[in-house]
Design an enzyme around this catalytic site. Structure first.
Site, PDB file in Angstrom:
ATOM      1  CD  GLU A  14      21.732  -9.615  16.742  1.00  0.00           C
ATOM      2  OE1 GLU A  14      22.210  -9.529  17.793  1.00  0.00           O
ATOM      3  OE2 GLU A  14      21.909 -10.518  15.978  1.00  0.00           O
ATOM      4  CD  GLU A  69      24.079  -8.831  12.427  1.00  0.00           C
ATOM      5  OE1 GLU A  69      24.763  -9.435  13.177  1.00  0.00           O
ATOM      6  OE2 GLU A  69      23.871  -7.522  12.659  1.00  0.00           O
TER       7      GLU A  69
END
Ligand code: GBH
Length: 454
Positions: free
Chosen positions: A172, A366
């Site tokens: 991320e 995720e």
């Protein structure tokens, strides 16, 4: 009558990967042990007012000492894969200098423990714990950090490359750049719009440099994990809302996806942010480096976003150039983070990525939800069940989705929220460090066993 038909059973493709994910600073603890240097999260969490109730990762889930017990738990859950991150400051305590063998030893032991239980290790090289020394020299706003990252990546590959199959460069980068240097709610806590855009570029560059270095060292499965903002115009019939969504999509998503998968920054995004920065950090040849081939793209997903044009609205610091754009407050059911639950949004996101960036297999690296403490967690089961159905819908639409990692294996240090928010499918008692399977963990074990849902 309007009775809803009961959802029917679904099965995932053969070989679909079932895993759970964690990150070093969130679970390891042992912050001062075996030669680990300080990271920006040590500094940030020890700065009063930055993290809920002054919580730090000093002890966390004590996974550094309890990794064998944790791997046994994973085996009990039938996990096929485990996604963990390596702490850069354990490997090179000051970011660039001498290698700390004791740090490598830990990940070596963890890898062997996983393999001995038949669990595939999936490594992320950077999940936000930048060595503090590098931040002191400018952190992600400077080019040297990208170069240091590629060197560090090679050090880790040199030790684990014979046993680890999947190498994810960054987790991320959106968060590292915009939460770390934009709105400052994450370490290093800076509020600098131009700096956050430089950080975006240097993170992209770090990925490209490391991906190339790993490839020449012999890595076969190279990846990056992005957290796309699934953004829609609040009123799709209103051209101003459509334009607002396009701007957010550019600064949040295409600024990563396009250089990585197409080899160039989108012209409209460069034009848009040129009001904030002169972009002089982009050098000739950088886009080609960033465009290093990858084998799988990791997607983290939690919640959708809806935006509308709103004259006078100040820019959100985590979306530079977003003045005049309002984010809608969540509607309908939310998780304990206050994040809206809308599984169809995940199907939209996956089909969009598959359409716009074809040819790269996808992996959900995720997905999960925070709910208040407790081992009986029907709402988490409901959340994961619904999102797995959304994944299955994407598969049915032709998306090349290879696997799913639940966030997270266990309750852990939830960044600015400290230990107050719990994402685990395993409960952690932070006083005794006892782990107890939540209902969702037992449910997930059955999902894995039947490779699908009832
Ligand atoms: C991930 O970040 C992290 O990789 C992981 O370490 C972390 O524990 C986990 O998620 C849970 O937070 O306010 O409705 O606009 C996710 C970060 C979550 C940031 C969604 C943007 C937008 C929510 N993203 N968020 S909203």
């Amino acid at each position: 009558t309007s009775a809803q038909p009961a959802p029917t059973g679904i099965t995932f493709p053969d070989g679909f990967v079932w895993g759970t994910a964690t990150a070093s600073y969130q679970i390891e603890g042992a912050a001062r042990e075996d030669g680990r240097g300080p990271s920006i999260w040590d500094t940030f969490s020890r700065t009063p007012g930055k993290v809920f109730a002054g919580h730090t990762g000093d002890v966390a889930c004590d996974h550094y000492h309890r990794y064998a017990e944790d791997v046994a738990l994973m085996a009990d859950l039938n996990l096929g894969a485990y996604r963990f991150s390596v702490a850069w400051p354990r490997i090179r305590p000051d970011g660039t200098g001498p290698v700390n063998t004791r740090g490598l030893d830990f990940y070596d032991r963890l890898t062997d423990e996983l393999l001995s239980k038949g669990i595939d290790p999936v490594v992320t090289l950077y999940h936000w714990d930048l060595p503090q020394t590098l931040e002191d020299r400018g952190g992600w706003t400077v080019r040297e950090t990208a170069e240091a990252f590629a060197e560090y990546a090679q050090v880790v590959f040199g030790r684990l490359g014979d046993r680890v199959g999947t190498w994810t460069t960054l987790n991320e980068p959106w968060c590292s750049a915009y939460l770390g240097y934009g709105n400052g709610i994450h370490a290093p806590g800076r509020q600098d719009p131009a700096g956050s855009l430089a950080a975006v570029h240097h993170l992209n560059l770090a990925h490209g440099l490391a991906a190339r270095a790993l490839r020449s060292a012999g890595a076969r499965n190279i990846s990056i994990t992005l957290n796309p903002c699934e953004v829609s115009p609040l009123d799709p019939a209103n051209p101003a809302d459509v334009a607002a969504a396009r701007i957010i999509d550019g600064v949040a998503n295409r600024i990563f996806f396009d250089p990585i998968l197409r080899g160039h920054y989108p012209a409209d995004v460069l034009e848009h942010v040129s009001r904030i920065t002169d972009l002089s950090f982009i050098k000739d040849g950088d886009e080609e480096i960033i465009n290093a081939p990858i084998d799988v793209l990791g997607i983290n997903f939690y919640t959708p976003s809806y935006v509308s044009a709103k004259p006078g609205q100040p820019a959100a610091l985590d979306y530079p150039g977003s003045e005049g754009i309002a984010f809608r407050k969540p509607v309908g059911p939310v998780t304990d983070m206050g994040w809206q639950i809308e599984p169809e949004s995940l199907t939209r996101l996956l089909t969009r990525i598959h359409r716009d960036y074809p040819g790269t297999p996808l992996m959900i690296t995720e997905n999960g939800a925070a709910y208040p403490e407790g081992v009986h967690d029907p709402l988490r089961i409901e959340y994961v069940d619904a999102h797995l159905r959304a994944c299955h819908d994407a598969l049915a639409a032709g998306v090349d989705l290879r696997g799913y990692f639940a966030w997270s294996l266990m309750d852990n240090f939830e960044w600015a929220e400290g230990y107050a928010k719990r994402f685990g499918i395993v409960h952690v008692d932070y006083t005794t460090q006892q782990r107890v399977l939540k209902d969702s963990a037992k449910w997930y074990r059955e999902v894995i066993r039947r490779n699908g849902l009832e």
